[in-house]
Write a protein that holds these residues in place. Structure first.
Motif, PDB file in Angstrom:
ATOM      1  N   LEU A 174       0.830  -1.210   0.000  1.00 64.39           N
ATOM      2  CA  LEU A 174       0.000   0.000   0.000  1.00 64.39           C
ATOM      3  C   LEU A 174       0.865   1.260   0.000  1.00 64.39           C
ATOM      4  N   LEU A 175       1.971   1.214   0.761  1.00 68.85           N
ATOM      5  CA  LEU A 175       2.843   2.386   0.788  1.00 68.85           C
ATOM      6  C   LEU A 175       3.520   2.608  -0.561  1.00 68.85           C
ATOM      7  N   LEU A 176       3.895   1.503  -1.198  1.00 67.27           N
ATOM      8  CA  LEU A 176       4.491   1.629  -2.533  1.00 67.27           C
ATOM      9  C   LEU A 176       3.501   2.265  -3.511  1.00 67.27           C
ATOM     10  N   LEU A 177       2.278   1.723  -3.497  1.00 69.41           N
ATOM     11  CA  LEU A 177       1.264   2.241  -4.424  1.00 69.41           C
ATOM     12  C   LEU A 177       0.992   3.717  -4.164  1.00 69.41           C
ATOM     13  N   GLY A 178       0.732   4.024  -2.896  1.00 68.96           N
ATOM     14  CA  GLY A 178       0.450   5.414  -2.532  1.00 68.96           C
ATOM     15  C   GLY A 178       1.643   6.303  -2.832  1.00 68.96           C
ATOM     16  N   GLY A 179       2.837   5.790  -2.535  1.00 68.20           N
ATOM     17  CA  GLY A 179       4.062   6.573  -2.742  1.00 68.20           C
ATOM     18  C   GLY A 179       4.281   6.886  -4.211  1.00 68.20           C
ATOM     19  N   ILE A 180       4.035   5.904  -5.062  1.00 64.74           N
ATOM     20  CA  ILE A 180       4.231   6.121  -6.509  1.00 64.74           C
ATOM     21  C   ILE A 180       3.320   7.261  -6.989  1.00 64.74           C
ATOM     22  N   ILE A 181       2.085   7.217  -6.552  1.00 68.19           N
ATOM     23  CA  ILE A 181       1.137   8.240  -7.022  1.00 68.19           C
ATOM     24  C   ILE A 181       1.491   9.611  -6.430  1.00 68.19           C
ATOM     25  N   LEU A 182       1.763   9.648  -5.140  1.00 68.63           N
ATOM     26  CA  LEU A 182       2.049  10.942  -4.509  1.00 68.63           C
ATOM     27  C   LEU A 182       3.298  11.585  -5.105  1.00 68.63           C
ATOM     28  N   THR A 183       4.357  10.778  -5.254  1.00 71.33           N
ATOM     29  CA  THR A 183       5.589  11.350  -5.832  1.00 71.33           C
ATOM     30  C   THR A 183       5.349  11.755  -7.285  1.00 71.33           C
ATOM     31  N   GLY A 184       4.469  11.006  -7.965  1.00 71.72           N
ATOM     32  CA  GLY A 184       4.124  11.364  -9.346  1.00 71.72           C
ATOM     33  C   GLY A 184       3.488  12.750  -9.386  1.00 71.72           C
ATOM     34  N   PHE A 185       2.560  12.988  -8.462  1.00 68.41           N
ATOM     35  CA  PHE A 185       1.914  14.309  -8.419  1.00 68.41           C
ATOM     36  C   PHE A 185       2.920  15.407  -8.050  1.00 68.41           C
ATOM     37  N   VAL A 186       3.853  15.087  -7.134  1.00 69.51           N
ATOM     38  CA  VAL A 186       4.814  16.107  -6.702  1.00 69.51           C
ATOM     39  C   VAL A 186       5.743  16.486  -7.856  1.00 69.51           C
ATOM     40  N   ILE A 187       6.231  15.460  -8.602  1.00 72.09           N
ATOM     41  CA  ILE A 187       7.157  15.830  -9.702  1.00 72.09           C
ATOM     42  C   ILE A 187       6.402  16.602 -10.785  1.00 72.09           C
ATOM     43  N   GLU A 188       5.143  16.269 -10.949  1.00 69.10           N
ATOM     44  CA  GLU A 188       4.344  17.016 -11.918  1.00 69.10           C
ATOM     45  C   GLU A 188       4.171  18.470 -11.446  1.00 69.10           C
ATOM     46  N   ALA A 189       3.898  18.617 -10.151  1.00 65.28           N
ATOM     47  CA  ALA A 189       3.686  19.958  -9.593  1.00 65.28           C
ATOM     48  C   ALA A 189       4.959  20.799  -9.733  1.00 65.28           C
ATOM     49  N   LEU A 190       6.118  20.178  -9.468  1.00 61.01           N
ATOM     50  CA  LEU A 190       7.380  20.924  -9.559  1.00 61.01           C
ATOM     51  C   LEU A 190       7.668  21.329 -11.007  1.00 61.01           C
ATOM     52  N   ARG A 191       7.370  20.434 -11.926  1.00 63.22           N
ATOM     53  CA  ARG A 191       7.562  20.769 -13.346  1.00 63.22           C
ATOM     54  C   ARG A 191       6.656  21.938 -13.732  1.00 63.22           C
ATOM     55  N   ILE A 192       5.407  21.874 -13.320  1.00 61.07           N
ATOM     56  CA  ILE A 192       4.465  22.943 -13.665  1.00 61.07           C
ATOM     57  C   ILE A 192       4.916  24.254 -13.010  1.00 61.07           C
ATOM     58  N   HIS A 193       5.404  24.157 -11.769  1.00 56.37           N
ATOM     59  CA  HIS A 193       5.872  25.347 -11.048  1.00 56.37           C
ATOM     60  C   HIS A 193       6.981  26.051 -11.834  1.00 56.37           C
ATOM     61  N   VAL A 194       7.892  25.262 -12.409  1.00 54.38           N
ATOM     62  CA  VAL A 194       9.025  25.860 -13.118  1.00 54.38           C
ATOM     63  C   VAL A 194       8.620  26.298 -14.530  1.00 54.38           C
ATOM     64  N   THR A 195       7.919  25.437 -15.249  1.00 60.35           N
ATOM     65  CA  THR A 195       7.642  25.736 -16.660  1.00 60.35           C
ATOM     66  C   THR A 195       6.375  26.585 -16.829  1.00 60.35           C
ATOM     67  N   ASN A 196       5.425  26.380 -15.942  1.00 63.09           N
ATOM     68  CA  ASN A 196       4.202  27.169 -15.862  1.00 63.09           C
ATOM     69  C   ASN A 196       3.442  27.352 -17.175  1.00 63.09           C
ATOM     70  N   PRO A 197       3.208  26.308 -17.964  1.00 62.25           N
ATOM     71  CA  PRO A 197       2.407  26.475 -19.181  1.00 62.25           C
ATOM     72  C   PRO A 197       0.914  26.568 -18.807  1.00 62.25           C
ATOM     73  N   PRO A 198       0.152  27.452 -19.449  1.00 66.61           N
ATOM     74  CA  PRO A 198      -1.240  27.674 -19.032  1.00 66.61           C
ATOM     75  C   PRO A 198      -2.118  26.436 -19.184  1.00 66.61           C
ATOM     76  N   TRP A 199      -1.820  25.635 -20.214  1.00 67.80           N
ATOM     77  CA  TRP A 199      -2.707  24.476 -20.439  1.00 67.80           C
ATOM     78  C   TRP A 199      -2.594  23.422 -19.343  1.00 67.80           C
ATOM     79  N   GLU A 200      -1.576  23.547 -18.489  1.00 66.12           N
ATOM     80  CA  GLU A 200      -1.402  22.514 -17.462  1.00 66.12           C
ATOM     81  C   GLU A 200      -2.489  22.560 -16.393  1.00 66.12           C
ATOM     82  N   VAL A 201      -3.399  23.538 -16.525  1.00 67.75           N
ATOM     83  CA  VAL A 201      -4.549  23.531 -15.627  1.00 67.75           C
ATOM     84  C   VAL A 201      -5.312  22.209 -15.786  1.00 67.75           C
TER      85      VAL A 201
END
Ligand code: SF4
Ligand code: SF4
Length: 709
Positions: A174-201
């Motif tokens: 369960l921790l692996l599954l949850g961890g994969i998804i959470l870290t996936g969202f975090v790396i996506e958030a960091l990418r959006i934070h830096v690149t900030n393309p409008p369509w990423e809404v």
């Protein structure tokens, strides 16, 4: 934001954003993870194929593919239990969606972009991004629900006797599954934070999470992104590598088990064919099971659905079908590698060398599976009906009983007496077989010896012939048939015990003898259609007799009565009193899917007030008499029949309608045990119908008196 409000152009993202140099390393680590996975599967394969007799489970491919799609992909069995079904569905479908997403990403990166036809762009990319967020949230929600169930809510079925059966593996997965998804969202958030393309809404979860990094400068964000990217990558690769070594193996074994599910009639027990030559009968060791019976246990997810309605478990016996499967699996995990190694060694030796099998460290029957567990099973089929992995518990239990009875001759004294009675008088009570047809004397029912040209054989069975209550049911039913003008006869003293209890109690030899004797008589009269009032006889005549050349159209009396009512052959005019509830017999319901006919009959009776018990239809609670338990003492825990009676009392029933003589006995006893004889009665549907026909003599017998409040 609406899609149309975008000026859709070349929206899309760089797949290896901020990780451009990691591609080679990623492939190397992926290769390592895949190698660990492949080795694990290879080892598991050796273990799956190490033990067990041959059995064909790859026939009727179309049917099997349907089962795979139905239960493996669409999760129909899992969704029967709604909350855990949704939990599992969220994880599975979310996971499948993300897998497809990853495949799209990889194709875009390796084929689409390099060859000049990028497809993850424009509207398609926006929808793709949106769906990936949804699938990620699906998995996350499912993981939280699972964590809640395992570690906070802790339903009884995720444990044994009040103790949770969690293992570290559960938490890791369960921790692996949850961890994969959470870290996936975090790396996506960091990418959006830096690149900030409008369509990423459209990547709405990552977009929202990106706001949490508002104060973080781009360099720091890039470093954080790299760290999270590798964390995410190692978790995902670790997940893949972990599959064959953990409960995650069910991702392979459970769909495979659905594909290989039994296509034989429900409850089928394969007959023993080698009485003349075999030295041992039934299953005393894992090697005595078929390979499929052994494989079964590796498909168990420990979901506990089977335990949830097991009458033995719920009444406080040692037996839990989940525990049986898990104990067999633990034993298999211990024993299979030794046997696989022995086979491998023999394979390397000179051709024809038989492998020297490692001696068993434990007695499977008696140590791995405790005898109290083994004999507590009522063969009610709840476990198999509700198992979300199509595991077949009952044949294994019967096979182990066969070993105790036929090989070791070690079983309960009361069952020994029952079998002796069956041998001597072809009935479990040992009443003289010459008295078998006495119940019919006053009714003028003909035997087939007197008139073989009848349409139906009424196979009366032992209860209907010898038990005082059972005889009344036989009489009521015979009178209904006579009134409706149905052409029928009985075998009289030529009839014998059907063999069901002997078979399910492990005495296959006796059961085959009884069946073959009946078949000889029935075939001698050219019998084609049979009616049974006992679901045990009905089930065994219908499904087991064909193994020995007895092929008949077999009906249960509720099917016949329902047809007679529908055809207007009998009319129900006298209202009944009191509140009725209907108890589904396991051998009628779960074994033969007969749920509607008894209810239709009751609904056709004037004045009928019917209250359903909570445990009904395919979730019905056994009366406690199946699987030869009818003839055994119930020493441990609460009596199952009393628990079922309590369930009827809970809906204020004054009459428990049944369609089985065993249920009739058990519930009549339950009513007595609860001291409700003055207010409650148990009645067979034939008796209720006969009364409602208004042809009954005015003086009903005391013990079947329908009470009024
Ligand atoms: S058949 Fe019924 S009594 Fe036997 S293990 Fe399964 S659920 Fe329990
Ligand atoms: S045997 Fe089936 S129902 Fe029981 S715990 Fe295992 S998977 Fe679940």
């Amino acid at each position: 934001m609406e899609l149309s409000k975008f000026s859709v152009g070349n929206e899309g993202r760089e797949v290896f954003w901020n990780a451009e140099n990691f591609e080679g390393l990623l492939f190397a680590f992926t290769a390592v993870a895949m190698a660990i996975f492949a080795y694990g599967i290879y080892r598991r394969w050796q273990m799956w194929t190490a033990i067990g007799k041959p059995e064909v489970r790859n026939d009727q491919i179309k049917e099997r593919i349907k089962l795979l799609l139905k239960n493996g992909l669409f999760q129909i069995k899992t969704f029967r239990d709604i909350y855990p079904g949704i939990m599992h569905g969220l994880i599975l479908f979310g996971f499948i969606g993300l897998l497809f997403g990853a495949a799209f990403d990889a194709t875009e990166f390796h084929v689409g972009e390099p060859y000049g036809f990028p497809f993850l762009i424009g509207k398609f990319y926006l929808i793709f991004s949106f769906l990936m967020e949804v699938f990620g949230l699906f998995v996350l929600a499912g993981v939280f629900m699972a964590l809640d169930r395992r570690y906070i809510t802790k339903p009884e079925r995720l444990g044994y006797k009040g103790e949770p059966d969690n293992t570290p593996d559960d938490a890791i997965v369960l921790l692996l599954l949850g961890g994969i998804i959470l870290t996936g969202f975090v790396i996506e958030a960091l990418r959006i934070h830096v690149t900030n393309p409008p369509w990423e809404v459209w990547s709405f979860a990552g977009y929202t999470l990106a706001k949490a990094f508002a104060g973080v400068d781009n360099n720091t964000a890039r470093i954080l992104h790299k760290v999270m990217w590798w964390t995410h990558t190692f978790m995902a690769l670790g997940f893949i590598a972990y599959i064959p070594y953990s409960r995650l193996v069910h991702m392979i074994t459970t769909p495979a088990n659905h594909f290989m599910a039994s296509l034989k009639p429900v409850g089928n027990i394969e007959p023993i064919r080698d009485f003349e030559t075999a030295e041992s009968f039934g299953a005393g060791q894992l090697e005595d099971f078929t390979w499929k019976q052994v494989f079964d246990s590796d498909a168990c997810t420990r979901c506990g659905r089977c335990q949830d309605g097991c009458p033995a478990y719920l009444s406080g016996k040692a037996l839990s079908p989940k525990k049986v499967v898990q104990d067999l699996k633990t034993y298999w995990l211990e024993r299979a590698p030794m046997i696989a190694a022995a086979k491998k060694a023999a394979g390397k030796a000179a051709e024809g060398t038989a492998p020297e099998m490692p001696a068993a460290t434990k007695a499977m029957v008696g140590e791995v599976i405790d005898l109290h567990e083994l004999w507590a099973c009522t063969n009610c089929m709840y476990c198999m009906e509700h198992c979300s992995s199509s595991i077949e518990h009952v044949p294994k239990i019967v096979n182990m009983r066969q070993y105790k009875v036929l090989t070791e001759a070690d079983f309960a004294p009361e069952l020994q007496l029952t079998y002796r009675n069956m041998e001597n008088n072809s009935n479990p009570w040992g009443v003289g077989s010459h008295l078998r047809a006495d119940w019919a004397k006053e009714l003028g029912v003909k035997t087939l010896a007197e008139d073989p040209n009848v349409e139906y054989l009424f196979y009366v069975g032992c209860s209907g012939s010898f038990d005082e209550r059972g005889k009344k049911v036989s009489m009521a039913f015979a009178k209904i048939l006579q009134t409706a003008g149905v052409s029928f006869g009985i075998l009289g003293t030529e009839e014998g015990c059907c063999g069901d209890s002997a078979m399910r109690g492990g005495n296959e030899y006796l059961s085959q003898t009884l069946m073959q004797t009946n078949i000889e008589v029935m075939n001698g009269y050219g019998v084609k259609k049979i009616i049974c009032t006992c679901p045990h006889g009905y089930n065994t005549l219908k499904k087991d007799y064909p193994h020995f050349g007895g092929n008949y159209e077999v009906y249960h009396h509720t099917e016949i009565i329902a047809n007679l009512i529908a055809a207007g052959k009998i009319s129900l005019k006298k209202p009944v009193d009191g509140m009725f509830t209907y108890h589904d017999s396991c051998f009628l319901g779960r074994y033969n899917n007969i749920y509607d006919q008894p209810r239709k009959i009751l609904a056709a009776i004037p004045g009928m007030k019917l209250a359903e018990m909570d445990r009904k239809l395919d979730k019905s609670f056994c009366c406690g008499a199946g699987g030869a338990r009818m003839w055994m003492e119930e020493h441990d825990g609460e009596r199952i029949n009393n628990m079922r009676t309590d369930q009827a009392i809970a809906v204020n029933a004054t009459n428990i309608a049944v369609a089985c003589p065993f249920c009739l006995t058990m519930l009549t006893d339950g009513i007595k045990a609860r001291e409700k004889e003055e207010k409650m009665a148990s009645l067979d549907i034939a008796e209720v119908v006969w009364r409602a026909m208004g042809l009954e003599e005015e003086k009903p017998s005391a013990d079947v008196c329908a009470p009024t409040e």
